[in-house]
Design an enzyme around this catalytic site. Sequence first.
Site, PDB file in Angstrom:
ATOM      1  CG  HIS A   1      33.522  18.957  24.243  1.00 38.07           C
ATOM      2  ND1 HIS A   1      33.237  18.847  25.202  1.00 38.07           N
ATOM      3  CD2 HIS A   1      34.232  17.918  24.337  1.00 38.07           C
ATOM      4  CE1 HIS A   1      33.983  18.498  26.473  1.00 38.07           C
ATOM      5  NE2 HIS A   1      35.436  17.653  26.178  1.00 38.07           N
TER       6      HIS A   1
ATOM      7  NE  ARG B   1      28.895  14.934  33.964  1.00 39.78           N
ATOM      8  CZ  ARG B   1      28.279  16.439  34.181  1.00 39.78           C
ATOM      9  NH1 ARG B   1      27.400  16.188  34.706  1.00 39.78           N
ATOM     10  NH2 ARG B   1      29.193  16.833  35.021  1.00 39.78           N
TER      11      ARG B   1
ATOM     12  CG  HIS C   1      34.924  12.722  24.120  1.00 42.32           C
ATOM     13  ND1 HIS C   1      34.537  13.490  23.566  1.00 42.32           N
ATOM     14  CD2 HIS C   1      35.525  13.247  24.717  1.00 42.32           C
ATOM     15  CE1 HIS C   1      34.860  14.946  24.058  1.00 42.32           C
ATOM     16  NE2 HIS C   1      35.547  14.781  25.541  1.00 42.32           N
TER      17      HIS C   1
ATOM     18  CD  GLU D   1      38.419  17.307  24.641  1.00 40.31           C
ATOM     19  OE1 GLU D   1      38.826  17.792  25.661  1.00 40.31           O
ATOM     20  OE2 GLU D   1      37.691  16.060  24.398  1.00 40.31           O
TER      21      GLU D   1
END
Length: 348
Positions: free
Chosen positions: A101, A197, A177, A119
């Site tokens: 991200h 992605r 991740h 996150e």
Amino acid sequence: MYPLKFKPVYKEKIWGGTALISEFNRDLPNDSIGESWEIAAHGNGSSTVANGKFKGQELMEVIKSHGEKVLGSKARAKDYKKFPLLIKLLDANDKLSVQVHPNDKYANEYENGELGKTEMWYVIDAQQDAKLVYGVKPEVTKEEFASSIKEGRLQENLIEVNVKPGDVLYIPSGTVHAIEEGILLAEIQQNSDTTYRVYDWNRMGKDGTPRELHIESALDVIDFGSKPPSKVTGLEIKEANTTREILVASPYFITETLDITDRYQLEAKGDRFYVLMGLEGEANLLYQDQKICLTAGETVLIPASLGKYQIEGDCKLIRSYIQDLTEFKTELKAQGYSDEEIKQIAGL
């Protein structure tokens, strides 16, 4: 003001499943639900209040009409335009893509003003030998990473870790991740839905073609050469009938667990809101001579102006909120915690 519950926003995913039925007795629209957005105010999904006088209103409607009473006196001006957090449950019945991200600056420039995405994950359940992709090997350069994608050997450059229920992982923007199969987790994140992605396990989408990758953008934002991330240990604080463990303290959110054996007194003093998610057991929230129940898997927003309330029950909760980190560390030092102890908290 009162504690606000919301209707979940369910997201069908190619990697989703039915763990929310077996774990939390949810009524799901299909058997491929990968994400349940528990509290959300985003263009791709917005929560509606499920209880009380605001029932049926979207979260941002309540904020628009009651502002500081919900968000608190220390909320930033931008929080009134876009709620800062997105709270989810994720069911990985199959592997998610290997992804990354962006940070706020990159997302704002290239994703039409979107927020970045830092996150954290709390693993609620995991099959035996469950694994996550958690970072890139520190010796891997941007050039080597790009080459390994083209040559089909990306996996050799990734770090995989085994996880079990109760594990916590902090994932700042720029961290590569992926959740692998057989894991149910809670996710606390910035209010963003931007994902790049880099690898999708050679999987086909519903239309029979490979899902879109975002390799150039990912290469722009991956934090190459950084120290490999590690599972969160946190700072444990023993209080009456409660163990409070502070897990993550970032500029975007602070997250901790509350392990309560009887009752725990709290107060929303008007300066900030809090989000509580049930992990284990059943909790009763007592406030203003009223009571609501919070079961495992449920999430509630505590408005800033709620005042004093207490949690009763034998239960474990996640509590998330936003606070200036300098103020936060000063408070911990005033309680007698050293710099070394405070550094156990991820993000500090």
